[in-house]
Design a protein around this motif. Sequence first.
Motif, PDB file in Angstrom:
ATOM      1  N   ASN A   1       0.842  -1.176   0.070  1.00 18.51           N
ATOM      2  CA  ASN A   1       0.037   0.081  -0.117  1.00 18.51           C
ATOM      3  C   ASN A   1       0.620   0.961  -0.100  1.00 18.51           C
ATOM      4  N   ASN A   2       1.422   1.606  -1.113  1.00 20.06           N
ATOM      5  CA  ASN A   2       2.605   2.457  -1.255  1.00 20.06           C
ATOM      6  C   ASN A   2       2.033   3.509  -2.195  1.00 20.06           C
ATOM      7  N   PRO A   3       1.622   4.785  -2.060  1.00 18.03           N
ATOM      8  CA  PRO A   3       1.288   5.693  -3.054  1.00 18.03           C
ATOM      9  C   PRO A   3       2.445   6.122  -3.763  1.00 18.03           C
ATOM     10  N   ASP A   4       3.567   5.877  -3.743  1.00 19.23           N
ATOM     11  CA  ASP A   4       4.651   5.998  -4.618  1.00 19.23           C
ATOM     12  C   ASP A   4       5.372   5.007  -5.217  1.00 19.23           C
ATOM     13  N   ASN A   5       4.591   3.995  -5.374  1.00 16.99           N
ATOM     14  CA  ASN A   5       5.013   2.535  -5.676  1.00 16.99           C
ATOM     15  C   ASN A   5       4.668   2.673  -7.377  1.00 16.99           C
ATOM     16  N   LEU A   6       5.984   2.910  -8.105  1.00 18.01           N
ATOM     17  CA  LEU A   6       5.993   3.121  -9.429  1.00 18.01           C
ATOM     18  C   LEU A   6       6.816   1.986 -10.130  1.00 18.01           C
ATOM     19  N   TRP A   7       7.093   0.718  -9.572  1.00 20.82           N
ATOM     20  CA  TRP A   7       7.736  -0.438  -9.923  1.00 20.82           C
ATOM     21  C   TRP A   7       7.147  -0.829 -11.509  1.00 20.82           C
ATOM     22  N   ASN A   8       6.063  -0.934 -11.454  1.00 19.54           N
ATOM     23  CA  ASN A   8       5.312  -1.645 -12.836  1.00 19.54           C
ATOM     24  C   ASN A   8       5.432  -0.526 -13.939  1.00 19.54           C
ATOM     25  N   TYR A   9       5.204   0.826 -13.615  1.00 21.40           N
ATOM     26  CA  TYR A   9       5.120   2.048 -14.464  1.00 21.40           C
ATOM     27  C   TYR A   9       6.702   2.023 -15.228  1.00 21.40           C
ATOM     28  N   TYR A  10       7.500   1.759 -14.642  1.00 18.22           N
ATOM     29  CA  TYR A  10       9.007   2.172 -14.723  1.00 18.22           C
ATOM     30  C   TYR A  10       9.602   0.669 -15.520  1.00 18.22           C
ATOM     31  N   TYR A  11       9.157  -0.252 -15.103  1.00 21.54           N
ATOM     32  CA  TYR A  11       9.719  -1.749 -15.761  1.00 21.54           C
ATOM     33  C   TYR A  11       8.872  -1.807 -16.951  1.00 21.54           C
ATOM     34  N   THR A  12       7.748  -1.406 -17.231  1.00 23.28           N
ATOM     35  CA  THR A  12       7.000  -1.305 -18.492  1.00 23.28           C
ATOM     36  C   THR A  12       7.589  -0.432 -19.294  1.00 23.28           C
ATOM     37  N   GLY A  13       8.089   0.681 -19.075  1.00 21.89           N
ATOM     38  CA  GLY A  13       8.962   1.433 -19.790  1.00 21.89           C
ATOM     39  C   GLY A  13      10.170   1.041 -20.043  1.00 21.89           C
ATOM     40  N   ILE A  14      10.905   0.403 -19.483  1.00 21.35           N
ATOM     41  CA  ILE A  14      12.180  -0.456 -19.461  1.00 21.35           C
ATOM     42  C   ILE A  14      12.139  -1.314 -20.680  1.00 21.35           C
ATOM     43  N   ARG A  15      10.739  -2.471 -20.538  1.00 21.07           N
ATOM     44  CA  ARG A  15      10.784  -3.204 -21.433  1.00 21.07           C
ATOM     45  C   ARG A  15      10.554  -2.927 -22.793  1.00 21.07           C
ATOM     46  N   LYS A  16       9.664  -1.724 -22.921  1.00 20.79           N
ATOM     47  CA  LYS A  16       9.620  -0.859 -24.434  1.00 20.79           C
ATOM     48  C   LYS A  16      10.847  -0.492 -24.967  1.00 20.79           C
ATOM     49  N   CYS A  17      11.795   0.039 -24.037  1.00 24.63           N
ATOM     50  CA  CYS A  17      13.094   0.571 -24.387  1.00 24.63           C
ATOM     51  C   CYS A  17      13.803  -0.670 -24.926  1.00 24.63           C
ATOM     52  N   ASN A  18      13.823  -1.593 -24.236  1.00 28.39           N
ATOM     53  CA  ASN A  18      14.663  -3.098 -24.605  1.00 28.39           C
ATOM     54  C   ASN A  18      14.239  -3.481 -26.048  1.00 28.39           C
ATOM     55  N   LYS A  19      12.950  -3.394 -26.040  1.00 26.54           N
ATOM     56  CA  LYS A  19      12.209  -3.928 -27.366  1.00 26.54           C
ATOM     57  C   LYS A  19      12.675  -2.951 -28.444  1.00 26.54           C
TER      58      LYS A  19
ATOM     59  N   ARG B   1      15.563   5.092 -20.828  1.00 20.29           N
ATOM     60  CA  ARG B   1      15.762   3.993 -19.961  1.00 20.29           C
ATOM     61  C   ARG B   1      16.622   4.308 -18.717  1.00 20.29           C
ATOM     62  N   ALA B   2      17.659   5.227 -19.028  1.00 19.90           N
ATOM     63  CA  ALA B   2      18.387   5.886 -17.801  1.00 19.90           C
ATOM     64  C   ALA B   2      17.340   6.417 -16.981  1.00 19.90           C
ATOM     65  N   TYR B   3      16.512   7.228 -17.520  1.00 19.93           N
ATOM     66  CA  TYR B   3      15.696   7.886 -16.296  1.00 19.93           C
ATOM     67  C   TYR B   3      14.806   6.929 -15.487  1.00 19.93           C
ATOM     68  N   PHE B   4      14.486   5.922 -16.217  1.00 16.85           N
ATOM     69  CA  PHE B   4      13.457   4.911 -15.367  1.00 16.85           C
ATOM     70  C   PHE B   4      14.433   4.139 -14.364  1.00 16.85           C
ATOM     71  N   TYR B   5      15.518   3.796 -14.720  1.00 18.71           N
ATOM     72  CA  TYR B   5      16.339   3.217 -13.718  1.00 18.71           C
ATOM     73  C   TYR B   5      16.831   4.269 -12.661  1.00 18.71           C
ATOM     74  N   ALA B   6      17.006   5.453 -13.064  1.00 14.03           N
ATOM     75  CA  ALA B   6      17.401   6.307 -11.954  1.00 14.03           C
ATOM     76  C   ALA B   6      16.023   6.515 -11.156  1.00 14.03           C
ATOM     77  N   GLU B   7      15.025   6.418 -11.399  1.00 17.09           N
ATOM     78  CA  GLU B   7      14.010   6.679 -10.392  1.00 17.09           C
ATOM     79  C   GLU B   7      13.756   5.362  -9.687  1.00 17.09           C
ATOM     80  N   LEU B   8      14.089   4.384 -10.461  1.00 20.84           N
ATOM     81  CA  LEU B   8      14.041   2.736  -9.430  1.00 20.84           C
ATOM     82  C   LEU B   8      15.032   2.760  -8.340  1.00 20.84           C
ATOM     83  N   ILE B   9      16.265   3.196  -8.786  1.00 18.90           N
ATOM     84  CA  ILE B   9      17.418   3.190  -7.745  1.00 18.90           C
ATOM     85  C   ILE B   9      17.087   4.137  -6.554  1.00 18.90           C
ATOM     86  N   LYS B  10      16.396   5.156  -6.819  1.00 21.87           N
ATOM     87  CA  LYS B  10      16.627   6.070  -5.900  1.00 21.87           C
ATOM     88  C   LYS B  10      15.368   5.818  -4.988  1.00 21.87           C
ATOM     89  N   ARG B  11      14.362   5.158  -5.215  1.00 22.98           N
ATOM     90  CA  ARG B  11      13.539   4.431  -4.285  1.00 22.98           C
ATOM     91  C   ARG B  11      13.830   3.144  -3.792  1.00 22.98           C
TER      92      ARG B  11
END
Length: 321
Positions: free
Chosen positions: A96-114, A153-163
């Motif tokens: 129950n985390n209001p700042d849980n953006l894990w799914n959003y960013y990994y969705t974006g990362i998958r699109k980047c890798n694609k 992709r750098a932005y998504f990972y930066a937000e992930l490791i920040k959290r």
Amino acid sequence: MKKSILILICAFAMLLSCKKSLLDSPPEILVPEKLIFTEINYVTEFVNDIYGATLQSGFSATSSTTFIETATDDAKHNNLSAEVQRFGTGAWSADNNPDNLWNYYYTGIRKCNKFFEQIGQVNTVDHGAPIIINNITAEVQKQRLIGEVYFLRAYFYAELIKRYGGVPLLTKTINVGEDANTPRASYDDGVKLILKDCDSAFNRLPVDYTASNVQNYYGRATKWSAQALKARVLLYAASPLNNPSNDASKWEAAAAAALPFANGTAPFSLTAISNNMANYEANFRGNPYANKEMIWVQNESNQNYLELRNYAVGFDREVGE
């Protein structure tokens, strides 16, 4: 009349006897994946879609344009039932985390890798002649898009490791049936990948889009967007949280990355304010494409949700003034 009814029944029976139903036909609006990565226009739209994942962050703790600052002691949200209040009351958890953006960013990362896996298929030449769209060759657009996706992709990972600190670092798509149990990498490994992507983006992106129809490119990453992200990641990496031994070289790396924004190399500056706030207000009410304070921005429609949900109680926030 009977003959007409019989014809209709026969026609309907013929439709039902078809092996493929008309309802199974894909809409013409859907573009096959193998075609998307052969046409530069379709590739551009694919990259546009990746930008959508960035809209889940920015200044907001949630999708309701709530300033994340209201989760700290520095600010207070005027809505006591807002999701961000969970941080102050201790009512948040992993589930129950209001700042849980894990799914959003990994969705974006998958699109980047694609994108990286398929971009080599795009056509930049037609019958020996360069493909030109809007006075720009497809090859130039291709390289710019590659730079944008490295930045994203750098932005998504930066937000992930920040959290989360260290996270799984995926640089290729994982398909159905493949092992998805990627081990968690260290925070430092995450920083290395981000810096590498930022450098790749910096080498491919333009300084700005003033030579193009600026409005159509507003909000896209530039060379300095990548450099600013690099500087931020290095600053966080040098902070006591991630640098308990206070390694001075990490502070030096952060300072070096930020130097272009301090010595005037990067084309940005703060708006000079005279005896009143008129200049500062005009900076945001005028042409946003000429605003020298903004390094990278997210486009928003003309609305007042931010003021409505974050300004002080009693302030005339209903009109967004």
